[in-house]
Design an enzyme around this catalytic site. Sequence first.
Site, PDB file in Angstrom:
ATOM      1  N   ASP A 276      49.570  37.296  45.591  1.00 28.55           N
ATOM      2  CA  ASP A 276      48.579  37.485  44.761  1.00 28.55           C
ATOM      3  C   ASP A 276      48.598  37.162  43.312  1.00 28.55           C
ATOM      4  O   ASP A 276      49.328  36.407  42.931  1.00 28.55           O
ATOM      5  CB  ASP A 276      48.206  38.840  44.632  1.00 28.55           C
ATOM      6  CG  ASP A 276      47.955  39.531  46.138  1.00 28.55           C
ATOM      7  OD1 ASP A 276      47.975  39.245  46.660  1.00 28.55           O
ATOM      8  OD2 ASP A 276      47.694  40.946  45.898  1.00 28.55           O
ATOM      9  N   ASP A 277      47.251  36.827  42.778  1.00 30.53           N
ATOM     10  CA  ASP A 277      46.973  36.896  41.402  1.00 30.53           C
ATOM     11  C   ASP A 277      47.066  35.105  40.694  1.00 30.53           C
ATOM     12  O   ASP A 277      47.150  35.032  40.250  1.00 30.53           O
ATOM     13  CB  ASP A 277      47.846  37.661  40.873  1.00 30.53           C
ATOM     14  CG  ASP A 277      47.859  38.677  40.155  1.00 30.53           C
ATOM     15  OD1 ASP A 277      46.312  39.128  41.497  1.00 30.53           O
ATOM     16  OD2 ASP A 277      48.442  39.761  40.321  1.00 30.53           O
TER      17      ASP A 277
ATOM     18  N   HIS B 207      40.327  37.399  46.287  1.00 27.31           N
ATOM     19  CA  HIS B 207      41.318  38.499  45.786  1.00 27.31           C
ATOM     20  C   HIS B 207      40.256  38.946  44.505  1.00 27.31           C
ATOM     21  O   HIS B 207      40.272  39.614  43.101  1.00 27.31           O
ATOM     22  CB  HIS B 207      42.404  38.283  44.826  1.00 27.31           C
ATOM     23  CG  HIS B 207      43.061  39.321  45.099  1.00 27.31           C
ATOM     24  ND1 HIS B 207      43.518  40.865  45.016  1.00 27.31           N
ATOM     25  CD2 HIS B 207      44.241  39.520  43.824  1.00 27.31           C
ATOM     26  CE1 HIS B 207      44.256  41.324  44.676  1.00 27.31           C
ATOM     27  NE2 HIS B 207      45.236  40.784  43.507  1.00 27.31           N
TER      28      HIS B 207
ATOM     29  N   HIS C 242      40.347  40.577  38.786  1.00 28.16           N
ATOM     30  CA  HIS C 242      40.917  41.237  39.144  1.00 28.16           C
ATOM     31  C   HIS C 242      39.949  42.358  38.220  1.00 28.16           C
ATOM     32  O   HIS C 242      41.682  43.361  37.808  1.00 28.16           O
ATOM     33  CB  HIS C 242      41.558  40.913  38.478  1.00 28.16           C
ATOM     34  CG  HIS C 242      43.296  41.342  39.565  1.00 28.16           C
ATOM     35  ND1 HIS C 242      43.950  42.585  39.172  1.00 28.16           N
ATOM     36  CD2 HIS C 242      43.868  41.542  40.717  1.00 28.16           C
ATOM     37  CE1 HIS C 242      44.664  43.356  39.969  1.00 28.16           C
ATOM     38  NE2 HIS C 242      44.678  41.868  40.959  1.00 28.16           N
TER      39      HIS C 242
ATOM     40  N   HIS D 262      53.820  38.271  44.527  1.00 31.23           N
ATOM     41  CA  HIS D 262      52.773  37.565  43.529  1.00 31.23           C
ATOM     42  C   HIS D 262      53.169  36.494  43.074  1.00 31.23           C
ATOM     43  O   HIS D 262      54.439  35.707  42.791  1.00 31.23           O
ATOM     44  CB  HIS D 262      53.049  38.794  42.204  1.00 31.23           C
ATOM     45  CG  HIS D 262      52.268  39.739  41.914  1.00 31.23           C
ATOM     46  ND1 HIS D 262      52.523  40.867  43.136  1.00 31.23           N
ATOM     47  CD2 HIS D 262      50.854  40.329  42.568  1.00 31.23           C
ATOM     48  CE1 HIS D 262      51.278  41.919  43.572  1.00 31.23           C
ATOM     49  NE2 HIS D 262      50.523  41.486  42.603  1.00 31.23           N
TER      50      HIS D 262
END
Length: 211
Positions: free
Chosen positions: A22-23, A73, A77, A169
Amino acid sequence: MADFQVINELPVRDKAIAFTFDDGPNPLYTPQVLEIFREVQGKATFFMIGTQMGKSPETAKAVHEQGHEIGNHTYTHPHLPDLSPEECRRELQLTEELIQQVTGAKPKVFRPPYLATSEEVAAITAGEFGYPAIGAVNGAAMDWEMPGVAHIVEKTREQVRPGSILLFHDGFDDRSQTVEAVRILAAELTAAGYRLVTVSELLTLSRAALE
């Protein structure tokens, strides 16, 4: 009303498991993750944030070119249940367009930031965009808190089984612990006979298992 269950694992006949990140994309850590997966001949799913894609377009392109999956995603965020429907749609649409520019296709999977969803959010994410909401089984690893390589590895090992979706992540902060933990886990699981597949591949295997 659209189903707002988050998918953490899937029933499969195969010894297959999905690593997700993620991210990102992140120009420092994402390439390190890609190298790990080259070494074990596995694939992963990268749930990218639109603003980060804008900062590192070449890294996003490398993820796609090496055969990995890119999932949505959101753009910034946010905590989606706090947004208006229009804001929620914009978060998804902006990132979907960026992913399409990189891959040439609409993304198939989505991870809600903070794994936070609701019936109202699902009516948009699943009902309008057609995205399944993807969670994970190893939340206790808390790699985002940088708890140490041993902690990330141990808490993830506890949740390893066919059909597990694992969360890590590659974006924001220092992700060196995550990279080292993933290096250990990817090698271990491959040696144990697991195939490391994308989330979409895992979904396909699950549908076959239920037929």
